[in-house]
Design a protein around this motif. Structure first.
Motif, PDB file in Angstrom:
ATOM      1  N   THR A 159       2.485   1.494 -18.694  1.00  0.00           N
ATOM      2  CA  THR A 159       2.597   0.448 -17.670  1.00  0.00           C
ATOM      3  C   THR A 159       1.423   0.513 -16.708  1.00  0.00           C
ATOM      4  O   THR A 159       0.849  -0.523 -16.346  1.00  0.00           O
ATOM      5  CB  THR A 159       3.929   0.574 -16.911  1.00  0.00           C
ATOM      6  OG1 THR A 159       5.002   0.523 -17.846  1.00  0.00           O
ATOM      7  CG2 THR A 159       4.085  -0.539 -15.889  1.00  0.00           C
ATOM      8  N   LEU A 206      -1.458  -2.352 -16.091  1.00  0.00           N
ATOM      9  CA  LEU A 206      -1.880  -2.877 -14.787  1.00  0.00           C
ATOM     10  C   LEU A 206      -3.396  -2.801 -14.632  1.00  0.00           C
ATOM     11  O   LEU A 206      -4.020  -3.718 -14.097  1.00  0.00           O
ATOM     12  CB  LEU A 206      -1.202  -2.095 -13.659  1.00  0.00           C
ATOM     13  CG  LEU A 206       0.301  -2.280 -13.510  1.00  0.00           C
ATOM     14  CD1 LEU A 206       0.859  -1.287 -12.489  1.00  0.00           C
ATOM     15  CD2 LEU A 206       0.638  -3.706 -13.119  1.00  0.00           C
ATOM     16  N   ARG A 238      -4.777  -6.023 -12.404  1.00  0.00           N
ATOM     17  CA  ARG A 238      -3.880  -6.105 -11.239  1.00  0.00           C
ATOM     18  C   ARG A 238      -3.998  -4.848 -10.393  1.00  0.00           C
ATOM     19  O   ARG A 238      -3.663  -4.868  -9.220  1.00  0.00           O
ATOM     20  CB  ARG A 238      -2.439  -6.323 -11.695  1.00  0.00           C
ATOM     21  CG  ARG A 238      -2.237  -7.726 -12.260  1.00  0.00           C
ATOM     22  CD  ARG A 238      -0.825  -7.943 -12.688  1.00  0.00           C
ATOM     23  NE  ARG A 238      -0.661  -7.269 -13.990  1.00  0.00           N
ATOM     24  CZ  ARG A 238       0.496  -7.080 -14.596  1.00  0.00           C
ATOM     25  NH1 ARG A 238       1.602  -7.495 -14.061  1.00  0.00           N
ATOM     26  NH2 ARG A 238       0.556  -6.490 -15.773  1.00  0.00           N
ATOM     27  N   LEU A 239      -4.464  -3.758 -11.006  1.00  0.00           N
ATOM     28  CA  LEU A 239      -4.714  -2.501 -10.301  1.00  0.00           C
ATOM     29  C   LEU A 239      -6.157  -2.109 -10.603  1.00  0.00           C
ATOM     30  O   LEU A 239      -6.512  -1.859 -11.749  1.00  0.00           O
ATOM     31  CB  LEU A 239      -3.744  -1.413 -10.777  1.00  0.00           C
ATOM     32  CG  LEU A 239      -3.879  -0.038 -10.131  1.00  0.00           C
ATOM     33  CD1 LEU A 239      -3.641  -0.128  -8.625  1.00  0.00           C
ATOM     34  CD2 LEU A 239      -2.899   0.934 -10.764  1.00  0.00           C
ATOM     35  N   TYR A 280      -2.362  -3.057  -4.110  1.00  0.00           N
ATOM     36  CA  TYR A 280      -1.404  -3.467  -5.133  1.00  0.00           C
ATOM     37  C   TYR A 280       0.022  -3.466  -4.567  1.00  0.00           C
ATOM     38  O   TYR A 280       0.769  -4.434  -4.732  1.00  0.00           O
ATOM     39  CB  TYR A 280      -1.499  -2.544  -6.348  1.00  0.00           C
ATOM     40  CG  TYR A 280      -0.449  -2.811  -7.383  1.00  0.00           C
ATOM     41  CD1 TYR A 280      -0.588  -3.869  -8.268  1.00  0.00           C
ATOM     42  CD2 TYR A 280       0.705  -2.031  -7.460  1.00  0.00           C
ATOM     43  CE1 TYR A 280       0.395  -4.141  -9.216  1.00  0.00           C
ATOM     44  CE2 TYR A 280       1.681  -2.291  -8.398  1.00  0.00           C
ATOM     45  CZ  TYR A 280       1.521  -3.346  -9.271  1.00  0.00           C
ATOM     46  OH  TYR A 280       2.500  -3.627 -10.193  1.00  0.00           O
ATOM     47  N   HIS A 290       2.567  -6.817  -3.737  1.00  0.00           N
ATOM     48  CA  HIS A 290       3.899  -6.985  -4.304  1.00  0.00           C
ATOM     49  C   HIS A 290       4.981  -7.031  -3.228  1.00  0.00           C
ATOM     50  O   HIS A 290       5.987  -7.724  -3.414  1.00  0.00           O
ATOM     51  CB  HIS A 290       4.179  -5.902  -5.347  1.00  0.00           C
ATOM     52  CG  HIS A 290       3.505  -6.230  -6.638  1.00  0.00           C
ATOM     53  ND1 HIS A 290       4.017  -7.124  -7.530  1.00  0.00           N
ATOM     54  CD2 HIS A 290       2.320  -5.836  -7.143  1.00  0.00           C
ATOM     55  CE1 HIS A 290       3.194  -7.254  -8.542  1.00  0.00           C
ATOM     56  NE2 HIS A 290       2.145  -6.475  -8.331  1.00  0.00           N
TER      57      HIS A 290
END
Length: 60
Positions: A22, A26, A31-32, A51, A55
């Motif tokens: 996971t 990311l 996203r990361l 990050y 969220h």
């Protein structure tokens, strides 16, 4: 957590309580944010903060 601190993937896994695949998903999906030093993947602490903040804002 200092902004210049570089975290390993296992450290990010522990902080987010996520699995290895996971975290790499990311990173792959951007996203990361991360950087590669030689063969080592490192995630700036500030990127992890960004990050998480993103969220939290989405959830609000």
């Amino acid at each position: 957590m200092p902004d210049d601190e570089l975290l390993t993937v296992p450290e990010v896994m522990r902080r987010l309580k996520l699995g290895r695949s996971t975290v790499y998903d990311l990173i792959r999906s951007r996203r990361l944010h991360s950087l590669t030093i030689g063969r080592a993947r490192r995630i700036p602490a500030s990127a992890l903060d960004t990050y998480i903040r993103h969220h939290l804002e989405e959830a609000a």
